[in-house]
Design a protein around this motif. Structure first.
Motif, short mmCIF file in Angstrom:
data_model
loop_
_atom_site.label_atom_id
_atom_site.label_comp_id
_atom_site.label_asym_id
_atom_site.label_seq_id
_atom_site.Cartn_x
_atom_site.Cartn_y
_atom_site.Cartn_z
N UNK A 72 0.87 -1.18 0.00
CA UNK A 72 0.00 0.00 0.00
C UNK A 72 0.90 1.22 0.00
N UNK A 73 0.96 1.89 -1.15
CA UNK A 73 1.92 2.97 -1.38
C UNK A 73 1.22 4.32 -1.44
N UNK A 74 1.89 5.36 -0.90
CA UNK A 74 1.33 6.70 -0.92
C UNK A 74 1.77 7.51 -2.12
N UNK A 75 3.00 7.94 -2.13
CA UNK A 75 3.53 8.75 -3.24
C UNK A 75 5.04 8.63 -3.25
N UNK A 76 5.62 8.78 -4.42
CA UNK A 76 7.08 8.71 -4.55
C UNK A 76 7.57 9.93 -5.30
N UNK A 77 8.59 10.59 -4.75
CA UNK A 77 9.23 11.66 -5.48
C UNK A 77 9.20 13.01 -4.80
N UNK A 78 10.31 13.69 -4.82
CA UNK A 78 10.44 15.08 -4.42
C UNK A 78 11.69 15.61 -5.10
N UNK A 79 11.49 16.22 -6.27
CA UNK A 79 12.62 16.63 -7.10
C UNK A 79 13.50 17.68 -6.44
N UNK A 80 13.00 18.36 -5.42
CA UNK A 80 13.84 19.33 -4.72
C UNK A 80 14.89 18.65 -3.85
N UNK A 81 14.69 17.37 -3.58
CA UNK A 81 15.61 16.60 -2.75
C UNK A 81 16.39 15.57 -3.56
N UNK A 82 15.69 14.85 -4.43
CA UNK A 82 16.28 13.74 -5.18
C UNK A 82 15.76 13.80 -6.61
N UNK A 83 16.63 13.70 -7.62
CA UNK A 83 16.15 13.70 -9.01
C UNK A 83 15.11 12.61 -9.24
N UNK A 84 14.11 12.92 -10.05
CA UNK A 84 13.00 12.00 -10.26
C UNK A 84 13.44 10.65 -10.81
N UNK A 85 14.45 10.64 -11.69
CA UNK A 85 14.84 9.36 -12.27
C UNK A 85 15.46 8.43 -11.22
N UNK A 86 15.99 9.02 -10.16
CA UNK A 86 16.54 8.20 -9.08
C UNK A 86 15.42 7.69 -8.17
#
Length: 351
Positions: A72-86
């Motif tokens: 059960x997953x919420x959301x993934x990603x925060x480009x201000x911290x980590x590049x999206x492709x990573x």
């Protein structure tokens, strides 16, 4: 007692807000059911985890997630911290690929109380089945040369097995819905893969008597989602085309914040994963206004997957009664907080 073990990954941004709210709803459903219980194991994987450890999940992360009945997953990603492709390839896409989540299912329907941007939505109710493992998102290709001579090559990979598997799932869904499957294609412009897609669709359709079919080019189909969404029942699409169509579907519902999805493993070797369509929305984190409907509707799909369709129907009906009575977050024109919408759903379930 039926125990369902969930690996819970709130992830990033508003995922850390809407996931706990949705778990409260699932616990309420379990209490009403009486013969069902959810067991949660929390995983703090995400961008903050990456900043501390240099990876989006622990080295044994996949093994531990694989011990659950579902993820059960919420959301993934925060480009201000980590590049999206990573972030995406290190968590979301890693789970999809290694757990063989080869089919993605996303509904789009007129939702009571939430205004569609369409002048006349005509009670559309669409289910998009997206091939989730290959196609245009295959990581086959490369880059070479430098400067103005640099070239990039991206290969699309379509196997008959995965293509047919997605189509068969679409036909089975149509059999319990309104009996119509539309194939998203572009065989007038994509020379090899889309004629292949059309051939497999025709072959698959021959095995499902009584199901009506149509084939539409993706550009015309995307436009028709806006002008005549009521025409469609189940739509089957490749990885890229399905991704585009489901965002259009979320838009005509009124907000991507209410759209759910299920990533399904069909061979029984790994758990399936359930996630809302929306992203981490870092601009509204901490303000208490995130829309919980997408995550809670995702919980409804999880219930269906585990054979609890009656509880799933009850939850969807309850959500729509809440939004129909005007309990809405700001993204859909309301003034209520996430907690207020969630508590309305919980309160009505208990009644």
């Amino acid at each position: 007692m039926k125990n369902i073990k969930l690996a819970v990954i709130p992830g990033d941004g508003i995922g850390k807000e809407v996931v706990p709210a949705s778990l409260k709803v699932l616990d309420t459903i379990a209490d009403i059911h009486g013969g069902m219980k959810f067991e949660y194991e929390q995983f703090e994987y995400g961008c903050d985890y990456y900043l501390k450890h240099g990876s989006m999940m622990a080295p044994d992360g996949m093994e531990r997630l694989g011990q659950s009945d579902s993820v059960f997953l919420g959301a993934v990603g925060d480009a201000s911290k980590v590049p999206d492709h990573i972030s995406l390839w290190g968590l979301l896409l890693k789970i999809r690929r290694e757990f063989e989540l080869e089919i993605n299912v996303r509904p789009a329907k007129v939702f009571s109380g939430i205004r569609s941007p369409l002048v006349n939505p005509k009670d559309f109710d669409i289910m998009v089945v997206r091939e989730n493992s290959e196609g245009e998102y295959s990581s086959v290709g490369g880059r070479m040369y430098q400067g103005d001579d640099e070239i990039a090559i991206q290969n699309n990979v379509f196997s008959k097995r995965a293509t047919k598997q997605a189509m068969e799932h679409a036909f089975r869904l149509a059999g319990v819905r309104r009996g119509h499957v539309t194939s998203a294609t572009k065989s007038n412009g994509i020379f090899h893969s889309m004629p292949f897609w059309d051939e497999v669709f025709k072959e698959t359709a021959a095995g499902f008597e009584g199901i009506e079919t149509a084939s539409r080019h993706i550009d015309a189909l995307a436009a028709s989602f806006v002008t005549h969404p009521e025409r469609y029942d189940v739509v089957v699409a490749s990885n890229l085309f399905g991704d585009i169509l489901t965002d259009v579907g979320a838009a005509i519902m009124g907000s991507i914040g209410i759209a759910p999805s299920a990533n399904l493993n069909l061979n029984g070797r790994h758990p399936s994963m359930f996630e809302p369509v929306h992203g981490s929305a870092p601009d509204i984190v901490g303000r208490g206004i995130a829309n919980p409907i997408g995550q809670i509707w995702t919980a409804k799909m999880l219930l269906d997957h585990h054979g609890e369709e009656e509880m799933g129907r009850l939850l969807l009906e309850t959500m729509e009664s809440v939004t129909a009575d005007g309990f809405l977050t700001p993204d859909v024109g309301g003034t209520n907080t996430m907690d207020e919408v969630t508590e309305q759903i919980i309160g009505r379930l208990k009644r």
